[in-house]
Design a protein around this motif. Structure first.
Motif, PDB file in Angstrom:
ATOM      1  N   GLN B 130       0.842  -1.204   0.000  1.00 23.23           N
ATOM      2  CA  GLN B 130       0.000   0.000   0.000  1.00 23.23           C
ATOM      3  C   GLN B 130       0.877   1.255   0.000  1.00 23.23           C
ATOM      4  O   GLN B 130       0.520   2.281  -0.578  1.00 23.23           O
ATOM      5  CB  GLN B 130      -0.894   0.007   1.241  1.00 23.23           C
ATOM      6  N   VAL B 131       2.025   1.136   0.644  1.00 26.88           N
ATOM      7  CA  VAL B 131       2.950   2.271   0.656  1.00 26.88           C
ATOM      8  C   VAL B 131       3.453   2.548  -0.761  1.00 26.88           C
ATOM      9  O   VAL B 131       3.525   3.700  -1.210  1.00 26.88           O
ATOM     10  CB  VAL B 131       4.132   1.976   1.596  1.00 26.88           C
ATOM     11  N   ASP B 132       3.742   1.460  -1.473  1.00 29.01           N
ATOM     12  CA  ASP B 132       4.169   1.622  -2.879  1.00 29.01           C
ATOM     13  C   ASP B 132       3.053   2.257  -3.701  1.00 29.01           C
ATOM     14  O   ASP B 132       3.313   3.092  -4.581  1.00 29.01           O
ATOM     15  CB  ASP B 132       4.544   0.261  -3.472  1.00 29.01           C
ATOM     16  N   ALA B 133       1.818   1.867  -3.401  1.00 26.45           N
ATOM     17  CA  ALA B 133       0.673   2.437  -4.123  1.00 26.45           C
ATOM     18  C   ALA B 133       0.563   3.938  -3.881  1.00 26.45           C
ATOM     19  O   ALA B 133       0.285   4.723  -4.787  1.00 26.45           O
ATOM     20  CB  ALA B 133      -0.606   1.742  -3.692  1.00 26.45           C
ATOM     21  N   LEU B 134       0.822   4.322  -2.593  1.00 24.28           N
ATOM     22  CA  LEU B 134       0.780   5.762  -2.275  1.00 24.28           C
ATOM     23  C   LEU B 134       1.836   6.522  -3.059  1.00 24.28           C
ATOM     24  O   LEU B 134       1.583   7.612  -3.579  1.00 24.28           O
ATOM     25  CB  LEU B 134       1.011   5.969  -0.777  1.00 24.28           C
ATOM     26  N   GLU B 135       3.009   5.916  -3.113  1.00 24.95           N
ATOM     27  CA  GLU B 135       4.079   6.572  -3.866  1.00 24.95           C
ATOM     28  C   GLU B 135       3.704   6.686  -5.338  1.00 24.95           C
ATOM     29  O   GLU B 135       3.980   7.691  -5.995  1.00 24.95           O
ATOM     30  CB  GLU B 135       5.382   5.781  -3.717  1.00 24.95           C
ATOM     31  N   THR B 136       3.054   5.626  -5.817  1.00 24.51           N
ATOM     32  CA  THR B 136       2.634   5.636  -7.210  1.00 24.51           C
ATOM     33  C   THR B 136       1.605   6.741  -7.455  1.00 24.51           C
ATOM     34  O   THR B 136       1.615   7.410  -8.486  1.00 24.51           O
ATOM     35  CB  THR B 136       2.011   4.270  -7.574  1.00 24.51           C
ATOM     36  N   LEU B 137       0.766   6.958  -6.466  1.00 27.54           N
ATOM     37  CA  LEU B 137      -0.248   8.000  -6.584  1.00 27.54           C
ATOM     38  C   LEU B 137       0.321   9.408  -6.361  1.00 27.54           C
ATOM     39  O   LEU B 137      -0.401  10.388  -6.423  1.00 27.54           O
ATOM     40  CB  LEU B 137      -1.380   7.760  -5.583  1.00 27.54           C
TER      41      LEU B 137
END
Lengths: 312, 266
Positions: B130-137
């Protein structure tokens, strides 16, 4: 949800902060409404007094010390916040003193005339009375100061004791012990001598008693003898005795004369009957006979003297 | 000879590992401070975290403080009986609670509750990407996930500790009145005898530093978690251990830097 969070967090923060501030103000006895009145006191030295210490009036806590500030000319100003209901005595003075053994101090407001009879304290109060706007004050010596003085005295005593200890060393103790032993021996000797003398005195007094008894006996016999003599005198026995002695002496004198006569006759007879042995001359013969007579006379005289002595 | 060399090598490797960890940790703290510029990202999350970290922790803090106050009053009376006036129970309770026990005990309790919670939450987000997803966003995970928690911790720890102080004092006073037959004015006299506002300030500032330490440790361990549930569990455990160490070291540090040489009496 978000508003709910905000309200809840805000309420908690406000409640906790207000409660904390209120608690601190309550514990510090802060004057929130400004109803307390200020009183300033003037001191040379405030000892260990701190902001927040109690101000006591007639034994009741009537306020707190609010500030302690240095003033010109070596003075210290202590500002106290007093309860509005607290009424100061007439001619008030402030004394700072320790309120317990644990180091907390208090300011006590008292009447000037009820000050302790301490000349130094009264002098300090008089000294601090020059400022009309502030109450005069003085600090009493704390327990620490008293303890320091006591410690100094104890140190002096210890020093004296150590000096005595230095002077009174082992040899001194030994000598003292020897002296005590000597004194003890001396006293026992004195006791013995006294005991001996007491027995001697007992003997002496016994002998004296015996002597006195003997004297009494002698005096009694003298008395008896004198009585007899008196009685004898009264019955002319003594005169008769003397007369007897005189008669005896006459008789003896008479006997002596007879003996002399006899001796004369004897010499005459002797000169007639026996030739002279020493010389044929009449002179020598008479000389020889006279020596014999002289000897006889001497003997008779001795005898007469003896009789006279016996008579006397 | 060989054993001695191996011992020296072991000490050296551990020292180097600790020093190597210092760099990333310092960089992480630097990133957190730098992310403060992105206020729009972290400010919105902060209130939620304040509630979760602070308000929700009040019951446990109050519970600990309640029993701390009771035990302190009883311990003080046990220690003072016959030697010291009993009103010093108030003094001891006040000084101990405000200066030491309320901040430290509450900090340790929150290290378990808050620190482990943060580590588990962020670790799960890390292992579930989810942290990677946040970074992606386009979100900065430090600004979005870490800074709100750190700010909430720094802000709410003093509040919780302040509440704990009040509860402990009330508990100590009640215990003194009910069990020690000490009148409440006497207890209050003891409290006032050596009370300083500094005592409360010192405890609150200290607890703010504890909040920062606990949230930073939890965030760091959580974001570095890996290896699934096991990694998350290990991150939570490490967080509690590191938080406790940080709290005790900071406690000593504050005492040395702020208390040493300061007068106790007002």
């Amino acid at each position: 949800m978000r508003r709910n969070n905000d309200a809840l967090v805000g309420a908690v923060v406000v409640i906790v902060v207000v409660a904390l501030v209120a608690a601190i103000a309550w514990v510090k006895q802060s004057d929130l409404g400004g109803t307390q009145r200020d009183v300033i006191a003037h001191f040379r030295d405030v000892g260990n007094t701190r902001v927040g210490n109690a101000v006591v009036i007639r034994g009741v806590v009537g306020g707190r010390i609010d500030a302690i500030e240095l003033a010109p000319d070596g003075w210290v100003d202590v500002r106290m916040k007093l309860d509005p209901a607290a009424r100061l005595p007439s001619e008030p003075v402030v004394l700072l003193s320790e309120s317990s053994l644990f180091g907390d101090w208090q300011a006590t407001i008292v009447e000037r005339r009820s000050l302790p009879s301490d000349a130094a304290l009264r002098e300090a109060i008089d000294d601090a009375s020059h400022d009309g706007r502030a109450l005069p004050g003085a600090s009493l010596p704390g327990i620490g100061k008293l303890t320091a003085v006591a410690g100094q005295i104890a140190g002096d005593v210890a020093s004296v004791a150590s000096r005595v200890g230095t002077a009174f060393d082992d040899s001194a103790a030994r000598e003292l012990r020897t002296s005590i032993r000597d004194v003890s021996e001396l006293s026992s000797t004195l006791r013995r001598v006294a005991r001996d003398h007491a027995s001697d005195l007992d003997t002496l007094s016994g002998q004296l008693r015996v002597a006195v008894a003997a004297l009494q006996r002698a005096s009694r016999s003298v008395e008896t003898t004198s009585g007899r003599i008196d009685s004898a005198t009264n019955s002319d026995e003594a005169r008769r005795l003397v007369q007897n002695f005189a008669a005896s002496a006459d008789e003896l004198r008479h006997a002596g004369a007879q003996v002399r006569d006899l001796a004369e006759r004897l010499r005459t007879t002797q000169a007639r009957r026996s030739p002279p042995t020493c010389a044929p001359t009449r002179r020598s013969t008479s000389r020889c006979g006279s020596s014999d007579l002289r000897e006889s006379r001497t003997r008779i005289r001795t005898f007469a003297d003896a009789c006279r002595g016996a008579h006397s | 000879m060989g054993i001695a060399v191996r011992a020296v090598e072991s000490i050296g490797s551990k020292t180097l590992r600790a020093l190597r960890a210092t760099g990333p940790n310092a960089r992480f703290v630097g990133d957190v401070l730098a992310s403060g510029r992105d206020a729009r990202t972290w400010l919105g999350q902060t209130m939620t975290q304040m509630r979760r970290l602070g308000v929700d922790s009040l019951p446990i803090a109050a519970f600990i403080a309640l029993f701390t106050g009771i035990v302190l009053a009883l311990l003080a009376s046990y220690s003072f009986t016959g030697a010291v006036p009993l009103y010093f129970v108030g003094t001891l309770v006040e000084k101990t609670v405000t200066l030491e026990l309320a901040p430290v005990l509450t900090g340790l309790a929150l290290a378990g509750r808050v620190g482990a919670n943060i580590a588990a939450e962020l670790g799960t987000m890390r292992v579930t990407e989810q942290v990677d997803a946040l970074e992606t966003l386009g979100y900065d995970p430090v600004s979005f996930l870490v800074l709100p928690r750190v700010v909430a911790g720094v802000a709410m720890f003093p509040v919780v500790v302040g509440a704990a102080m009040l509860v402990a004092m009330v508990a100590g006073g009640t215990t003194s009145v009910l069990l020690l037959h000490l009148s409440s004015p006497e207890f209050l006299k003891g409290v006032r005898l050596f009370f300083q506002v500094f005592d409360v300030e010192y405890g609150l500032v200290k607890s703010a530093s504890f909040g920062a330490a606990v949230t930073l440790a939890g965030s760091a361990c959580g974001l570095r978690a890996g290896g699934g549930a096991v990694g998350v569990g290990r991150a939570a455990t490490s967080t509690v251990v590191y938080s406790a160490i940080c709290i005790l070291v900071l406690d000593a540090l504050w005492a040395v830097t702020w208390l040493l040489g300061r007068e106790a009496a007002p």
